[in-house]
Design a protein around this motif. Structure first.
Motif, mmCIF file in Angstrom:
data_model
loop_
_atom_site.group_PDB
_atom_site.id
_atom_site.type_symbol
_atom_site.label_atom_id
_atom_site.label_comp_id
_atom_site.label_asym_id
_atom_site.label_seq_id
_atom_site.Cartn_x
_atom_site.Cartn_y
_atom_site.Cartn_z
ATOM 1 N N TYR A 25 0.842 -1.184 0.000
ATOM 2 C CA TYR A 25 0.000 0.000 0.000
ATOM 3 C C TYR A 25 0.883 1.242 0.000
ATOM 4 O O TYR A 25 1.969 1.252 0.588
ATOM 5 C CB TYR A 25 -0.892 0.040 1.248
ATOM 6 N N GLN A 56 0.742 5.169 1.259
ATOM 7 C CA GLN A 56 0.001 6.102 2.105
ATOM 8 C C GLN A 56 0.640 7.474 2.009
ATOM 9 O O GLN A 56 1.668 7.740 2.642
ATOM 10 C CB GLN A 56 -0.055 5.618 3.555
ATOM 11 N N PRO A 91 -4.325 4.624 3.218
ATOM 12 C CA PRO A 91 -3.514 3.789 2.318
ATOM 13 C C PRO A 91 -4.245 3.486 1.018
ATOM 14 O O PRO A 91 -5.471 3.351 1.012
ATOM 15 C CB PRO A 91 -3.292 2.513 3.125
#
Lengths: 115, 115
Positions: B35, B37, B43
């Motif tokens: 992910y 972020q 995220p």
């Protein structure tokens, strides 16, 4: 595309009091999963609670509970007896039942706990 | 048992460079997800790998690639870095890929700054 909206960028609660964090989502699917994650300042994301959309009963984990309103596409998190350690960013997340490789997160709510 | 580990913890690169981020899942976990972020946001899903095969890809350009090794560790590669790639990159592991309800365990992340 599914979107997740957290309308409260910041929330504050007095220690031992109760606070509710809001989350709404947009989907055309009938089966899905919802999650609340906590991200303390140390950055490690931790699962707080999860809910299956096909279950009418609201999930509960100790001091954490949700109010799942499927028709309204709302998934709020209630924290009871707030503790200083609850201070963190809280993220609401949606995961499709049909495409379990994708999870969408809201922008987060920063929770402050006042002693 | 050790949790999900990521290296390095912090990284500074310049535009146009290449970066490799590493993730070691919890022992016994076969699925790894990545992910991105960005500061102030939730995220965003980049990839999921299970048993060394890509099982899911988010809406990211081809500059982003990943792979999973026989020991289930994973690398995320980003080519031709842009300023907008500056973010916290999170890795999450789970036992398998098919269970939407399976809890994902997140690592502490790698903070990438592109100058």
């Amino acid at each position: 595309a599914q979107t997740v909206t957290q309308s409260q960028p910041e929330m504050s609660v007095q220690e031992a009091e109760t606070v509710t964090l809001s989350c709404t989502y947009d989907t055309s699917e009938s089966d899905y999963y919802l999650f609340w994650y906590k991200q303390p300042p140390s950055r490690q994301m931790i699962l707080v609670i999860r809910q299956e959309a096909y279950k009418q009963q609201n999930a509960t984990e100790n001091r954490f509970s949700v109010n799942f309103q499927k028709a309204a596409k709302s998934f709020s998190l209630k924290i009871s007896d707030s503790q200083l350690g609850d201070a963190a960013m809280y993220f609401c997340a949606y995961r499709s039942f049909y495409n379990n490789n994708d999870m969408r997160f809201g922008a987060g709510t920063r929770l402050t706990v006042k002693p | 048992d050790a949790g999900v580990t990521q290296s390095p913890t912090h990284l500074i690169k310049t535009r146009g460079q290449h970066v490799t981020l590493r993730c070691s899942p919890i022992s016994g976990h076969k699925s790894v997800s990545w992910y991105q972020q960005v500061l102030g946001q939730g995220p965003q899903f980049i990839f999921q790998y299970y048993e060394k095969e890509e099982r899911g890809r988010g809406n990211f350009p081809d500059r982003f690639s990943a792979r999973q090794f026989p020991n289930y560790s994973s690398e995320l590669n980003v080519n031709a870095l842009l300023l907008g790639d500056s973010a916290l990159y999170l890795c999450a592991s789970s036992p398998e890929s098919r269970g939407s309800l399976e809890t994902q365990y997140f690592g502490p992340g790698t903070r990438l700054l592109v100058l």
